[in-house]
Design a protein around this motif. Structure first.
Motif, PDB file in Angstrom:
ATOM      1  N   ARG A   8       0.830  -1.193   0.000  1.00 44.83           N
ATOM      2  CA  ARG A   8       0.000   0.000   0.000  1.00 44.83           C
ATOM      3  C   ARG A   8       0.865   1.243   0.000  1.00 44.83           C
ATOM      4  NH1 ARG A   8      -3.400   0.750   5.383  1.00 44.83           N
ATOM      5  NH2 ARG A   8      -3.835   2.746   4.367  1.00 44.83           N
ATOM      6  N   TYR A   9       0.296   2.325  -0.513  1.00 45.00           N
ATOM      7  CA  TYR A   9       0.987   3.614  -0.522  1.00 45.00           C
ATOM      8  C   TYR A   9       0.809   4.271   0.839  1.00 45.00           C
ATOM      9  CZ  TYR A   9       2.463   8.241  -2.105  1.00 45.00           C
ATOM     10  OH  TYR A   9       3.115   9.438  -2.247  1.00 45.00           O
ATOM     11  N   VAL A  10       1.885   4.823   1.392  1.00 46.24           N
ATOM     12  CA  VAL A  10       1.831   5.443   2.716  1.00 46.24           C
ATOM     13  C   VAL A  10       2.561   6.777   2.681  1.00 46.24           C
ATOM     14  CG1 VAL A  10       1.632   3.287   4.020  1.00 46.24           C
ATOM     15  CG2 VAL A  10       3.896   4.157   3.439  1.00 46.24           C
ATOM     16  N   VAL A  11       2.126   7.682   3.551  1.00 43.14           N
ATOM     17  CA  VAL A  11       2.739   9.004   3.662  1.00 43.14           C
ATOM     18  C   VAL A  11       2.895   9.340   5.138  1.00 43.14           C
ATOM     19  CG1 VAL A  11       2.507  11.459   3.161  1.00 43.14           C
ATOM     20  CG2 VAL A  11       1.703   9.801   1.505  1.00 43.14           C
ATOM     21  N   ARG A  12       4.010   9.910   5.498  1.00 46.64           N
ATOM     22  CA  ARG A  12       4.197  10.357   6.874  1.00 46.64           C
ATOM     23  C   ARG A  12       3.412  11.649   7.098  1.00 46.64           C
ATOM     24  NH1 ARG A  12      10.278   9.816   9.149  1.00 46.64           N
ATOM     25  NH2 ARG A  12       9.179  10.755  10.920  1.00 46.64           N
ATOM     26  N   SER A  13       2.689  11.714   8.199  1.00 50.28           N
ATOM     27  CA  SER A  13       1.917  12.917   8.494  1.00 50.28           C
ATOM     28  C   SER A  13       2.828  14.107   8.759  1.00 50.28           C
ATOM     29  CB  SER A  13       0.999  12.674   9.697  1.00 50.28           C
ATOM     30  OG  SER A  13       1.756  12.246  10.824  1.00 50.28           O
ATOM     31  N   THR A  14       3.980  13.838   9.354  1.00 48.39           N
ATOM     32  CA  THR A  14       4.994  14.871   9.581  1.00 48.39           C
ATOM     33  C   THR A  14       6.298  14.413   8.947  1.00 48.39           C
ATOM     34  OG1 THR A  14       3.973  15.486  11.694  1.00 48.39           O
ATOM     35  CG2 THR A  14       6.229  16.229  11.299  1.00 48.39           C
ATOM     36  N   PRO A  15       6.733  15.051   7.861  1.00 48.78           N
ATOM     37  CA  PRO A  15       7.963  14.601   7.184  1.00 48.78           C
ATOM     38  C   PRO A  15       9.172  14.607   8.115  1.00 48.78           C
ATOM     39  CG  PRO A  15       6.776  16.182   5.833  1.00 48.78           C
ATOM     40  CD  PRO A  15       6.120  16.194   7.177  1.00 48.78           C
ATOM     41  N   GLY A  16      10.085  13.666   7.886  1.00 47.88           N
ATOM     42  CA  GLY A  16      11.313  13.623   8.655  1.00 47.88           C
ATOM     43  C   GLY A  16      12.207  14.803   8.323  1.00 47.88           C
ATOM     44  N   LYS A  17      13.048  15.170   9.267  1.00 47.32           N
ATOM     45  CA  LYS A  17      13.891  16.354   9.104  1.00 47.32           C
ATOM     46  C   LYS A  17      15.298  16.027   8.611  1.00 47.32           C
ATOM     47  CE  LYS A  17      11.420  18.905  12.700  1.00 47.32           C
ATOM     48  NZ  LYS A  17      11.528  19.629  14.003  1.00 47.32           N
ATOM     49  N   ARG A  18      15.621  14.747   8.488  1.00 43.78           N
ATOM     50  CA  ARG A  18      16.973  14.367   8.067  1.00 43.78           C
ATOM     51  C   ARG A  18      17.264  14.909   6.671  1.00 43.78           C
ATOM     52  NH1 ARG A  18      18.928  10.346   4.967  1.00 43.78           N
ATOM     53  NH2 ARG A  18      16.846   9.423   4.738  1.00 43.78           N
ATOM     54  N   ARG A  19      18.482  15.393   6.459  1.00 45.19           N
ATOM     55  CA  ARG A  19      18.897  15.875   5.152  1.00 45.19           C
ATOM     56  C   ARG A  19      19.149  14.704   4.220  1.00 45.19           C
ATOM     57  NH1 ARG A  19      20.588  21.131   4.875  1.00 45.19           N
ATOM     58  NH2 ARG A  19      21.955  20.651   3.113  1.00 45.19           N
ATOM     59  N   GLY A  20      18.833  14.902   2.941  1.00 46.39           N
ATOM     60  CA  GLY A  20      19.022  13.849   1.968  1.00 46.39           C
ATOM     61  C   GLY A  20      20.486  13.537   1.730  1.00 46.39           C
ATOM     62  N   ILE A  21      20.745  12.276   1.385  1.00 42.93           N
ATOM     63  CA  ILE A  21      22.101  11.813   1.112  1.00 42.93           C
ATOM     64  C   ILE A  21      22.185  11.421  -0.356  1.00 42.93           C
ATOM     65  CG2 ILE A  21      23.868  10.113   1.691  1.00 42.93           C
ATOM     66  CD1 ILE A  21      22.403   9.742   4.381  1.00 42.93           C
ATOM     67  N   GLY A  22      23.191  11.945  -1.070  1.00 49.30           N
ATOM     68  CA  GLY A  22      23.364  11.592  -2.465  1.00 49.30           C
ATOM     69  C   GLY A  22      22.162  12.010  -3.305  1.00 49.30           C
ATOM     70  N   ALA A  23      21.583  11.039  -4.012  1.00 49.50           N
ATOM     71  CA  ALA A  23      20.465  11.319  -4.924  1.00 49.50           C
ATOM     72  C   ALA A  23      19.111  11.220  -4.248  1.00 49.50           C
ATOM     73  CB  ALA A  23      20.519  10.351  -6.106  1.00 49.50           C
ATOM     74  N   GLU A  24      19.069  11.081  -2.917  1.00 51.80           N
ATOM     75  CA  GLU A  24      17.792  10.890  -2.227  1.00 51.80           C
ATOM     76  C   GLU A  24      16.794  12.000  -2.527  1.00 51.80           C
ATOM     77  OE1 GLU A  24      18.040   8.368   1.841  1.00 51.80           O
ATOM     78  OE2 GLU A  24      18.938  10.364   1.923  1.00 51.80           O
ATOM     79  N   ASP A  25      17.234  13.259  -2.420  1.00 52.69           N
ATOM     80  CA  ASP A  25      16.309  14.367  -2.628  1.00 52.69           C
ATOM     81  C   ASP A  25      15.786  14.398  -4.060  1.00 52.69           C
ATOM     82  OD1 ASP A  25      16.532  15.123  -0.022  1.00 52.69           O
ATOM     83  OD2 ASP A  25      17.817  16.865  -0.383  1.00 52.69           O
ATOM     84  N   GLU A  26      16.649  14.141  -5.024  1.00 52.62           N
ATOM     85  CA  GLU A  26      16.220  14.155  -6.420  1.00 52.62           C
ATOM     86  C   GLU A  26      15.175  13.067  -6.690  1.00 52.62           C
ATOM     87  OE1 GLU A  26      15.489  14.870 -10.263  1.00 52.62           O
ATOM     88  OE2 GLU A  26      16.521  16.172  -8.831  1.00 52.62           O
ATOM     89  N   LEU A  27      15.405  11.876  -6.164  1.00 50.40           N
ATOM     90  CA  LEU A  27      14.434  10.793  -6.338  1.00 50.40           C
ATOM     91  C   LEU A  27      13.109  11.135  -5.666  1.00 50.40           C
ATOM     92  CD1 LEU A  27      16.635   7.600  -5.794  1.00 50.40           C
ATOM     93  CD2 LEU A  27      15.771   8.529  -7.949  1.00 50.40           C
ATOM     94  N   ALA A  28      13.168  11.713  -4.475  1.00 47.84           N
ATOM     95  CA  ALA A  28      11.945  12.067  -3.759  1.00 47.84           C
ATOM     96  C   ALA A  28      11.156  13.138  -4.503  1.00 47.84           C
ATOM     97  CB  ALA A  28      12.277  12.538  -2.349  1.00 47.84           C
ATOM     98  N   ARG A  29      11.857  14.082  -5.120  1.00 46.86           N
ATOM     99  CA  ARG A  29      11.173  15.104  -5.922  1.00 46.86           C
ATOM    100  C   ARG A  29      10.551  14.486  -7.166  1.00 46.86           C
ATOM    101  NH1 ARG A  29      15.375  18.759  -4.095  1.00 46.86           N
ATOM    102  NH2 ARG A  29      16.780  17.938  -5.674  1.00 46.86           N
ATOM    103  N   ARG A  30      11.311  13.620  -7.840  1.00 45.30           N
ATOM    104  CA  ARG A  30      10.845  13.038  -9.094  1.00 45.30           C
ATOM    105  C   ARG A  30       9.594  12.183  -8.893  1.00 45.30           C
ATOM    106  NH1 ARG A  30      14.604   8.642 -11.542  1.00 45.30           N
ATOM    107  NH2 ARG A  30      16.159  10.254 -11.050  1.00 45.30           N
ATOM    108  N   THR A  31       9.519  11.506  -7.785  1.00 49.37           N
ATOM    109  CA  THR A  31       8.375  10.624  -7.535  1.00 49.37           C
ATOM    110  C   THR A  31       7.229  11.325  -6.810  1.00 49.37           C
ATOM    111  OG1 THR A  31       9.444   9.873  -5.488  1.00 49.37           O
ATOM    112  CG2 THR A  31       9.783   8.535  -7.472  1.00 49.37           C
ATOM    113  N   GLY A  32       7.411  12.589  -6.453  1.00 47.15           N
ATOM    114  CA  GLY A  32       6.357  13.314  -5.774  1.00 47.15           C
ATOM    115  C   GLY A  32       6.254  13.033  -4.289  1.00 47.15           C
ATOM    116  N   LEU A  33       7.202  12.295  -3.731  1.00 45.30           N
ATOM    117  CA  LEU A  33       7.168  12.002  -2.297  1.00 45.30           C
ATOM    118  C   LEU A  33       7.531  13.227  -1.464  1.00 45.30           C
ATOM    119  CD1 LEU A  33       8.857   8.467  -2.191  1.00 45.30           C
ATOM    120  CD2 LEU A  33       6.443   9.001  -1.821  1.00 45.30           C
ATOM    121  N   MET A  34       8.446  14.030  -1.967  1.00 47.11           N
ATOM    122  CA  MET A  34       8.865  15.211  -1.215  1.00 47.11           C
ATOM    123  C   MET A  34       7.775  16.282  -1.265  1.00 47.11           C
ATOM    124  SD  MET A  34      12.210  17.679  -1.757  1.00 47.11           S
ATOM    125  CE  MET A  34      13.392  16.423  -1.235  1.00 47.11           C
ATOM    126  N   PRO A  35       7.336  16.794  -0.111  1.00 42.38           N
ATOM    127  CA  PRO A  35       6.327  17.861  -0.106  1.00 42.38           C
ATOM    128  C   PRO A  35       6.836  19.090  -0.848  1.00 42.38           C
ATOM    129  CG  PRO A  35       6.640  16.938   2.101  1.00 42.38           C
ATOM    130  CD  PRO A  35       7.736  16.391   1.251  1.00 42.38           C
TER     131      PRO A  35
END
Length: 215
Positions: free
Chosen positions: A183-210
């Motif tokens: 199932r698809y899940v979303v955190r009600s409060t996003p985590g504050k950890r900074r992205g490592i490597g390509a993490e932020d780019e992948l999260a943006r591309r898939t729409g996971l990043m607010p």
């Protein structure tokens, strides 16, 4: 990827490669046709009444008053269904399954029924808590099998593991070991950890990043 930092197993390939997953995604995507068909039928009915009686006639006005909310609701639901299916496929085509140790527990959530405290009603909901190597909670998500509409799992599954595809700071797909149910899940409060490597780019591309974090 935090799972790699923790030393957890990351399976080869991407989540959509798991046997049976593609079939479930395609079946859900075919459900979009029902919404489009219903919307088309409603619009054609309204057009037929207009053609026969005229848009300013009493039958035309009555039909418009009755069908306009229905058409709007059908269009809205169809759009939401399309977005949900696109979101699922995009995440599962981008991320690999990560194998996380978990424990299950009930947590308090805002609910339609339950004890009222400070103006809100509270109930309980079963959650899987993803664990850090020291046994502390990393984050939690709803149980994968809740609302599952696909085939049942095959064989016994370890209760102390889940598969996760996505970014635990924001959400993704959570599944029982083996890849289904998922199932698809979303955190009600996003985590504050900074992205490592390509993490932020992948999260943006898939729409996971607010959107508030896409800067």
């Amino acid at each position: 990827m935090i799972a790699t930092e923790y030393g957890y197993e990351v399976l080869p390939g991407v989540a959509v490669d798991t046997p049976g997953v593609e079939d479930v995604l395609r079946r859900r995507e075919r459900g979009l046709r029902g919404g489009v068909l219903a919307l088309t039928t409603e619009v054609l009915l309204l057009a037929a009444v207009f053609s026969a009686a005229g848009p300013g006639s009493v039958p035309g006005l009555v039909t418009t008053a009755c069908l306009a909310p229905v058409i709007a609701a059908t269009a809205g639901l169809t759009l939401l269904w399309r977005r949900a299916r696109r979101r699922e496929r995009l995440v599962m085509s981008t991320y690999a399954w990560q194998v996380w140790p978990v424990r299950t527990q009930d947590v308090r959530v805002v609910a339609a029924e339950g004890e009222r405290v400070r103006g809100r009603r509270w109930g309980t909901d079963g959650r899987v808590v993803l664990l850090q190597p020291d046994g502390q909670s990393h984050c939690s998500f709803p149980v994968p099998a809740d609302g599952w509409d696909g085939p049942g799992p095959r064989g016994p599954r370890p209760a102390d593991r889940v598969w996760f595809a996505g970014d635990t700071r924001f959400g993704g797909m959570v599944a029982e070991p083996g890849g289904m149910p998922f199932r698809y899940v979303v955190r009600s409060t996003p985590g504050k950890r900074r992205g490592i490597g390509a993490e932020d780019e992948l999260a943006r591309r898939t729409g996971l990043m607010p959107r508030s974090r896409r800067r």
